[in-house]
Design a protein around this motif. Structure first.
Motif, PDB file in Angstrom:
ATOM      1  N   ALA A 289       0.832  -1.205   0.000  1.00 26.17           N
ATOM      2  CA  ALA A 289       0.000   0.000   0.000  1.00 26.17           C
ATOM      3  C   ALA A 289       0.872   1.262   0.000  1.00 26.17           C
ATOM      4  CB  ALA A 289      -0.931   0.003   1.205  1.00 26.17           C
ATOM      5  N   ASN A 290       0.567   2.173  -0.905  1.00 24.45           N
ATOM      6  CA  ASN A 290       1.221   3.481  -0.974  1.00 24.45           C
ATOM      7  C   ASN A 290       2.724   3.403  -1.223  1.00 24.45           C
ATOM      8  OD1 ASN A 290      -1.297   4.746  -0.322  1.00 24.45           O
ATOM      9  ND2 ASN A 290      -0.899   4.284   1.845  1.00 24.45           N
TER      10      ASN A 290
ATOM     11  N   SER B  91       5.853   1.912  -4.240  1.00 23.76           N
ATOM     12  CA  SER B  91       6.097   1.448  -5.594  1.00 23.76           C
ATOM     13  C   SER B  91       6.587   0.007  -5.539  1.00 23.76           C
ATOM     14  CB  SER B  91       7.136   2.337  -6.277  1.00 23.76           C
ATOM     15  OG  SER B  91       7.468   1.827  -7.546  1.00 23.76           O
TER      16      SER B  91
END
Length: 479
Positions: free
Chosen positions: A165-166, A168
């Protein structure tokens, strides 16, 4: 025209006596227990008593007929398998790691608030098993954590899986989380040491490593289990190096989709790993000799274990096994004999023998001169009907004192121990003080029963004499 006699009153005692002898009734702090002649349906083989409590983390997932998600719970078992208490916590949908702490509490890892708004949020909490109260609780910003170690009352070592999550790509990692400041104070990322383009693991952007376990071997070395890599790794916290790996991705020969590896050291200093080889349906132990790993022990196969997910070596040399999909806990000798067996539906995850603390440290197989591959034997035949009865018993054993967001509930002394113990408990396995043995209660009731029977005979004789003397008199107003 009817007659009335005192004998009617006496007969009332006759009716009541079997009720008293059938077992204890429910009180304000407990639920009615099984009768002495109704053995605990959760107990299988019981050759010897355990030393103290055994706590089992049950995920609450049933497969097959009538399958589906059930309530996650912790179940505490007495020396002979009696259910001491059952704990369920509001909002915790999946129960994972449970660790005994030196202060007498339990450190629990679970997942709560599964949904669109907060999918799979991790909750850590300390449970007081004496009162059922939550000492403290923290909902952490990690998804679906399976395992964590309490380094101190503020620092938690976390196996952080599904960390996408959030970020790369992928951020699956080991980390130390300060629960009071809500900060990550140390981290080690798998992507810094393993090639995302190599043929290993799962989906890089979803669940690459599925790192399901981390243990602090000492202050500077952590043992981790990236399940999807089919290996365990030892990490040096100071240098960041991978000290060694055990396993080979995608081969499955050493281990496949493993859980809960534990590091031991033989008397000669040899590093040894005991691990639940889940996908291969077995428990295995490996020793690192001259830089190479050698399998020193194997127990179980697909016909005896089904997806086991925990194994701890006890001080007596036996191994405590969480046989996950078979919904049971086993204590197994090095020769593969089952000497302690209790069922806890549905889907066992973690199991701990409380007096020995987190990950009991017993002798390696090599130190016991017991190397080899053995078959599991001596466990009880357990049919589906009895398993249903066990599940019902655990449900009936649950009472909530205050089931709010931060509080759970427990009950004590609900089911008696198994009736199949055939040997006398040995040495340090003789304690029965941790729980109420229903059979001992029954023996006490036998004495009460004798007294009631004697009193009944005396009252019956007096009633007969009274009836004979006054049977000629009619009671006015009755016809």
């Amino acid at each position: 025209m009817r007659r009335r006699s005192v004998i009617v009153v006496v007969c009332c005692l006759c009716v009541a006596a079997p009720v008293v002898l059938a077992g204890p009734s429910a009180t304000a702090g407990s639920t009615a227990s099984a009768a002495p002649d109704d053995a605990n349906p959760c107990v299988g083989t019981m050759e010897r008593a355990a030393n103290g409590l055994t706590v089992v983390s049950v995920q609450g997932m049933r497969f097959g007929d009538d399958g589906g998600k059930r309530q996650a719970r912790l179940v505490a078992l007495g020396p002979r398998g009696q259910v001491e208490w059952v704990h369920q916590r509001d909002g915790v949908t999946w129960s994972y790691d449970v660790d005994p702490v030196d202060d007498g509490t339990l450190f629990v890892t679970g997942t709560k608030y599964r949904g669109e708004d907060k999918p799979g949020r991790t909750v850590f909490y300390k449970l007081d098993p004496e009162t059922g109260e939550t000492v403290w609780s923290e909902t952490a910003p990690f998804q679906d954590t399976h395992d964590a170690d309490l380094l101190s009352d503020t620092e938690i070592l976390v196996a952080n899986m599904r960390a996408t999550a959030n970020v790369s790509g992928n951020r699956d990692r080991l980390l130390v989380y300060n629960r009071t400041t809500d900060e990550v104070t140390w981290q080690w990322q798998f992507r810094d040491h393993y090639d995302r383009d190599a043929d290993l693991g799962g989906n890089y952007s979803h669940d690459w490593t599925h790192v399901n376990d981390v243990d602090a071997v000492n202050e500077t070395h952590y043992l981790a289990s990236p399940r999807n890599f089919d290996m365990t790794v030892l990490v040096d916290r100071t240098s960041g190096d991978v000290v060694w790996e055990l396993g080979e991705p995608n081969s499955g020969d050493v281990m496949r989709k493993q859980h809960n590896p534990v590091h031991y050291e033989s008397e000669n200093g040899t590093s040894t790993v005991l691990v639940a080889d889940s996908e291969n349906d077995r428990i295995v132990e490996y020793a690192r000799r001259d830089g190479d790993w050698q399998r020193t022990w194997r127990v179980g196969n697909e016909s005896s274990l089904t997806w086991p997910r925990d194994a701890d070596r006890l001080p007596n040399g036996n191994t405590l096994v969480g046989d996950s999909s078979n919904n049971r806990v086993l204590e197994v000798t090095p020769e593969g004999e089952v000497v302690w067996e209790v069922y806890t539906p549905w889907l066992v995850y973690d199991v701990e023998r409380v007096p020995y603390g987190d990950e009991a440290g017993g002798p390696t197989i090599a130190d016991q001169d017991a190397e080899g591959a053995v078959n599991l034997h001596g466990d009880a035949a357990f049919d589906a009907t009895r398993q249903e009865r066990c599940d019902a018993a655990l449900k009936n054993a649950t009472r909530f004192s205050d089931l709010g967001d931060d509080d759970g509930g427990i009950v004590g002394d609900l089911l008696g121990g198994g009736d199949s113990d055939r040997t006398t408990a040995r040495d340090d396995q003789t304690s029965h003080d941790d729980g109420w043995d229903l059979r001992q209660f029954a023996r006490g009731l036998e004495l009460v029963g004798v007294a009631v029977a004697v009193g009944f005979v005396v009252l019956l004789g007096a009633g007969l004499l009274f009836f004979r003397r006054y049977e000629q008199f009619e009671i006015p107003g009755e016809d």
